[in-house]
Design a protein around this motif. Structure first.
Motif, mmCIF file in Angstrom:
data_model
loop_
_atom_site.group_PDB
_atom_site.id
_atom_site.type_symbol
_atom_site.label_atom_id
_atom_site.label_comp_id
_atom_site.label_asym_id
_atom_site.label_seq_id
_atom_site.Cartn_x
_atom_site.Cartn_y
_atom_site.Cartn_z
ATOM 1 N N LEU A 119 1.104 -1.042 -0.270
ATOM 2 C CA LEU A 119 -0.117 0.057 -0.106
ATOM 3 C C LEU A 119 0.977 1.323 0.048
ATOM 4 O O LEU A 119 0.559 2.774 -0.375
ATOM 5 N N ARG A 120 1.660 1.238 0.941
ATOM 6 C CA ARG A 120 2.638 2.570 0.785
ATOM 7 C C ARG A 120 3.459 3.198 -0.541
ATOM 8 O O ARG A 120 4.029 3.925 -0.607
ATOM 9 N N ARG A 121 3.632 1.742 -0.829
ATOM 10 C CA ARG A 121 4.431 1.242 -2.686
ATOM 11 C C ARG A 121 4.155 2.280 -3.918
ATOM 12 O O ARG A 121 4.289 2.807 -4.348
ATOM 13 N N GLN A 122 2.533 1.468 -3.270
ATOM 14 C CA GLN A 122 1.638 1.951 -3.943
ATOM 15 C C GLN A 122 0.955 3.423 -3.996
ATOM 16 O O GLN A 122 -0.833 3.823 -4.847
ATOM 17 N N GLY A 123 1.440 4.326 -3.047
ATOM 18 C CA GLY A 123 0.692 5.756 -2.550
ATOM 19 C C GLY A 123 -0.465 5.604 -1.878
ATOM 20 O O GLY A 123 -1.232 6.380 -2.001
ATOM 21 N N LEU A 124 -0.701 4.114 -1.333
ATOM 22 C CA LEU A 124 -1.863 3.668 -0.552
ATOM 23 C C LEU A 124 -2.341 4.216 0.431
ATOM 24 O O LEU A 124 -2.739 3.403 1.415
ATOM 25 N N GLY A 125 -0.666 4.713 1.385
ATOM 26 C CA GLY A 125 -0.763 4.720 2.876
ATOM 27 C C GLY A 125 -1.742 5.575 3.631
ATOM 28 O O GLY A 125 -1.179 5.261 5.236
ATOM 29 N N ASN A 126 -2.265 5.706 2.676
ATOM 30 C CA ASN A 126 -4.123 6.197 4.015
ATOM 31 C C ASN A 126 -4.479 5.763 3.707
ATOM 32 O O ASN A 126 -5.715 5.974 4.470
ATOM 33 N N VAL A 127 -5.165 4.416 3.341
ATOM 34 C CA VAL A 127 -6.331 3.503 3.456
ATOM 35 C C VAL A 127 -5.567 2.724 4.889
ATOM 36 O O VAL A 127 -4.545 2.896 5.120
ATOM 37 N N VAL A 128 -6.426 2.804 5.542
ATOM 38 C CA VAL A 128 -6.980 2.069 6.956
ATOM 39 C C VAL A 128 -7.096 0.738 7.274
ATOM 40 O O VAL A 128 -7.957 0.541 6.777
ATOM 41 N N LEU A 129 -6.146 0.330 7.176
ATOM 42 C CA LEU A 129 -6.200 -1.353 7.395
ATOM 43 C C LEU A 129 -6.756 -1.602 7.893
ATOM 44 O O LEU A 129 -6.397 -1.942 9.604
ATOM 45 N N THR A 130 -7.661 -2.787 7.941
ATOM 46 C CA THR A 130 -8.482 -3.395 9.101
ATOM 47 C C THR A 130 -8.464 -4.987 9.327
ATOM 48 O O THR A 130 -8.313 -5.170 8.208
ATOM 49 N N ILE A 131 -8.243 -5.235 10.460
ATOM 50 C CA ILE A 131 -8.141 -6.597 10.823
ATOM 51 C C ILE A 131 -8.906 -7.170 11.874
ATOM 52 O O ILE A 131 -10.289 -6.986 11.892
ATOM 53 N N TRP A 132 -9.117 -8.472 11.543
ATOM 54 C CA TRP A 132 -10.122 -9.205 12.310
ATOM 55 C C TRP A 132 -11.110 -9.402 10.726
ATOM 56 O O TRP A 132 -12.351 -10.355 10.443
ATOM 57 N N ASP A 133 -12.555 -8.546 10.816
ATOM 58 C CA ASP A 133 -13.241 -8.426 9.974
ATOM 59 C C ASP A 133 -14.208 -9.859 10.202
ATOM 60 O O ASP A 133 -14.560 -9.779 9.444
ATOM 61 N N HIS A 134 -14.474 -10.070 11.769
ATOM 62 C CA HIS A 134 -14.851 -11.732 11.980
ATOM 63 C C HIS A 134 -16.414 -10.876 13.331
ATOM 64 O O HIS A 134 -16.360 -9.434 13.247
ATOM 65 N N ASN A 135 -16.952 -12.172 13.930
ATOM 66 C CA ASN A 135 -17.467 -11.643 14.854
ATOM 67 C C ASN A 135 -16.264 -11.326 15.842
ATOM 68 O O ASN A 135 -15.853 -11.757 16.272
ATOM 69 N N LYS A 136 -17.507 -11.375 16.753
ATOM 70 C CA LYS A 136 -17.017 -9.854 18.241
ATOM 71 C C LYS A 136 -16.607 -10.936 18.876
ATOM 72 O O LYS A 136 -16.015 -10.636 19.921
ATOM 73 N N GLU A 137 -17.121 -11.869 19.387
ATOM 74 C CA GLU A 137 -16.607 -13.148 20.353
ATOM 75 C C GLU A 137 -15.381 -12.990 19.907
ATOM 76 O O GLU A 137 -14.522 -13.417 21.015
ATOM 77 N N ARG A 138 -14.612 -13.399 19.125
ATOM 78 C CA ARG A 138 -12.870 -13.474 19.011
ATOM 79 C C ARG A 138 -12.297 -11.981 18.427
ATOM 80 O O ARG A 138 -11.101 -12.400 18.761
ATOM 81 N N LEU A 139 -12.737 -11.537 19.020
ATOM 82 C CA LEU A 139 -12.472 -9.482 18.736
ATOM 83 C C LEU A 139 -10.996 -9.460 19.487
ATOM 84 O O LEU A 139 -10.139 -9.264 18.326
ATOM 85 N N PHE A 140 -11.415 -9.134 20.631
ATOM 86 C CA PHE A 140 -10.434 -8.864 21.290
ATOM 87 C C PHE A 140 -9.451 -9.555 20.825
ATOM 88 O O PHE A 140 -8.153 -9.987 21.088
ATOM 89 N N ASP A 141 -9.306 -11.228 21.301
ATOM 90 C CA ASP A 141 -8.066 -12.486 21.158
ATOM 91 C C ASP A 141 -7.855 -11.824 19.711
ATOM 92 O O ASP A 141 -5.885 -11.732 19.855
ATOM 93 N N ARG A 142 -7.973 -11.591 18.422
ATOM 94 C CA ARG A 142 -7.329 -11.139 17.609
ATOM 95 C C ARG A 142 -6.320 -10.072 16.896
ATOM 96 O O ARG A 142 -5.734 -10.048 16.923
ATOM 97 N N VAL A 143 -7.245 -8.764 17.303
ATOM 98 C CA VAL A 143 -6.037 -7.791 18.076
ATOM 99 C C VAL A 143 -4.958 -7.893 18.235
ATOM 100 O O VAL A 143 -3.838 -7.677 18.223
ATOM 101 N N ASP A 144 -5.269 -8.387 19.673
ATOM 102 C CA ASP A 144 -4.332 -8.761 20.697
ATOM 103 C C ASP A 144 -3.674 -9.212 20.453
ATOM 104 O O ASP A 144 -2.099 -8.916 20.106
ATOM 105 N N ALA A 145 -3.730 -10.737 19.272
ATOM 106 C CA ALA A 145 -2.183 -11.571 18.713
ATOM 107 C C ALA A 145 -1.859 -10.699 17.787
ATOM 108 O O ALA A 145 -0.513 -10.775 17.805
ATOM 109 N N ILE A 146 -2.556 -9.949 17.095
ATOM 110 C CA ILE A 146 -1.530 -8.790 16.364
ATOM 111 C C ILE A 146 -1.159 -7.426 16.521
ATOM 112 O O ILE A 146 -0.062 -7.774 15.969
ATOM 113 N N CYS A 147 -1.830 -6.918 17.609
ATOM 114 C CA CYS A 147 -1.498 -5.221 17.817
ATOM 115 C C CYS A 147 -0.396 -5.208 18.955
ATOM 116 O O CYS A 147 0.198 -4.458 19.229
ATOM 117 N N SER A 148 -0.203 -6.810 19.810
ATOM 118 C CA SER A 148 1.053 -7.139 20.647
ATOM 119 C C SER A 148 2.298 -6.422 20.132
ATOM 120 O O SER A 148 3.003 -6.266 20.668
#
Length: 447
Positions: free
Chosen positions: A224-253
């Motif tokens: 995205l940065r190479r293509q001049g798209l660095g301001n696109v908001v990359l969104t993780i998980w995009d799935h159900n809430k029951e594992r939202l925190f687990d996935r966010v924590d696993a990636i963002c830690s």
């Protein structure tokens, strides 16, 4: 204070009334709904819906005046007031058929990449929407890479991205964003993968937390940065809430991955789990929290249960907003009367449905319930502090850019609720009928 109420139990009956604030001379203690405009929380980006291939196909069958009505009903200021949209990279289940922009394994340079089929129905509908809403913010989400990039050699039924194709898939995704922006569509966000924990009979692809993190960090964000798209908001998980925190924590830690992920997306199909949003908001306060998909699935619900369906939308918006929600995307903005088309038979409800044979539009009660939020909580609004005397009465409020306060009260019980809205030491009486939703507007156009 202007109060607009829709009573679901009365077949969508609407009522408008006005009430005045008076000094709380007796220091009333019971039936209080507090508003605290000075206590401010997250900023809200806006509401929107999904312009899928199926929605756009149904739109293409309508007469010009009905197409204009759909756009106005969704993106007009007097309609839902949507300012966001979501669409898919290549086909999803809500497509009339499976398709890819480039399904050729020997085309490493993507020279034969073409959006002729992907944009066949979607582009004309987006063109009309952008004319009505020039500042439209669009999110793109992939359901599956082309079959040759996957270990299963199928776009359906799950499977995984083969490691040797991570770079090409990242370039493929960026190509979508570039082509959409060139057409004048304001791509502001992109999912790494729609529902990465699901194996579906339609287009799907699985990522473990580590795989999603590594693809995000090592391939998609740098491309995205190479293509001049660095301001696109990359969104993780995009799935159900029951594992939202687990996935966010696993990636963002991981500090580097944390810097790449601007948002966490979530759906409602696994239950409420509103506290999952609070956990993410507490530990990762910089992340946008976006409800990216929800609908009434005919395999699990009923089109005829209008009040229950509408209340499900309202509960989701209200409680997610109180838990830190920044943006809300409904699923298909429009479907036919069967709940499709859907090339895998996964039929669902939509707030607006079209009777193609009769040439008519049908507005479900969910449309009115969504409007109680989307019409009055505007982009740039800030959630303010609230308390409510009764847990059976949902209550949320926002301070709008124009200085108005929009509060929403949801009564899902079989009994009428009465209360007194308290603001700056003054009270205004309000009545909330059984199975109703009310928007309370203070200041702004109400003044």
């Amino acid at each position: 204070m202007k109060i607009m109420t829709t009573s679901g139990g009365a077949a969508g009956r609407a009522a408008v009334c006005r009430t005045s604030f008076h000094p709380d001379a007796a220091n009333r203690e019971e039936l209080i709904l507090n508003l605290y405009p000075e206590e401010r929380f997250q900023t809200f980006l806006g509401f929107g819906g999904a312009v899928t291939d199926s929605a756009a196909y149904v739109y293409s069958t309508l007469a010009p005046e009905l197409r204009a009505e759909v756009v106005g009903a969704c993106y007009g200021e007097e309609g839902l007031g949507y300012t966001l949209a979501r669409s898919h990279i290549d086909s999803c289940d809500f497509s009339t058929e499976p398709y890819c922009a480039d399904a050729l394994e020997d085309d490493a340079a993507l020279e034969r990449f073409s959006l002729e089929r992907p944009g066949k129905y979607i582009f004309p509908m987006l063109d009309d929407i952008v004319r009505a809403c020039p500042g439209l913010k669009l999110m793109l989400s992939p359901w599956s890479p082309p079959a040759y990039m996957k270990d299963s050699a199928e776009r359906t039924g799950g499977g995984k991205l083969r490691p040797e194709y991570c770079g090409r898939w990242a370039r493929y995704m960026c190509r979508y964003a570039l082509e959409y922006r060139r057409r004048g569509y304001g791509v502001f966000a992109m999912s790494v993968q729609n529902e990465p924990n699901a194996v579906q009979s339609w287009e799907s692809c699985r990522y473990t937390p580590e795989e999603e993190r590594d693809f995000l960090l090592g391939f998609l964000a740098p491309e995205l940065r190479r293509q001049g798209l660095g301001n696109v908001v990359l969104t993780i998980w995009d799935h159900n809430k029951e594992r939202l925190f687990d996935r966010v924590d696993a990636i963002c830690s991981d500090p580097e991955a944390n810097a790449c992920a601007g948002a966490a997306g979530f759906h409602w199909y696994g239950g409420d789990h509103f506290d999952a949003l609070r956990l993410v908001r507490r530990k990762y306060p910089d992340k946008l929290l976006m409800f990216t998909e929800g609908c009434i699935e005919y395999s699990k619900g009923s089109h005829g249960a209008q009040t229950a369906n509408a209340e499900r939308y309202a509960r989701e918006i209200l409680h997610s907003f109180n838990a830190g929600l920044n943006a809300f995307f409904d699923w298909n903005v429009l479907l036919d009367m069967s709940g499709g088309p859907n090339h895998k038979g996964n039929y669902c409800d939509a707030p607006i449905m079209a009777d193609i044979v009769a040439g008519e539009l049908k507005y479900n009660l969910s449309y009115s319930y969504i409007r109680h939020f989307s019409r009055y909580i505007r982009p740039g609004a800030v959630r303010i502090g609230t308390t409510c005397y009764d847990n059976d009465l949902g209550f949320c409020a926002a301070f709008n850019p124009d200085g108005s306060i929009a509060a929403v009260a949801l009564n899902t019980s079989d009994e009428e609720k009465r209360g007194f809205v308290r603001l700056h030491g003054k009270l205004a009486e309000a009545v909330f009928p059984e199975h109703s939703i009310s928007t309370l507007l203070i200041g702004g156009e109400e003044a």
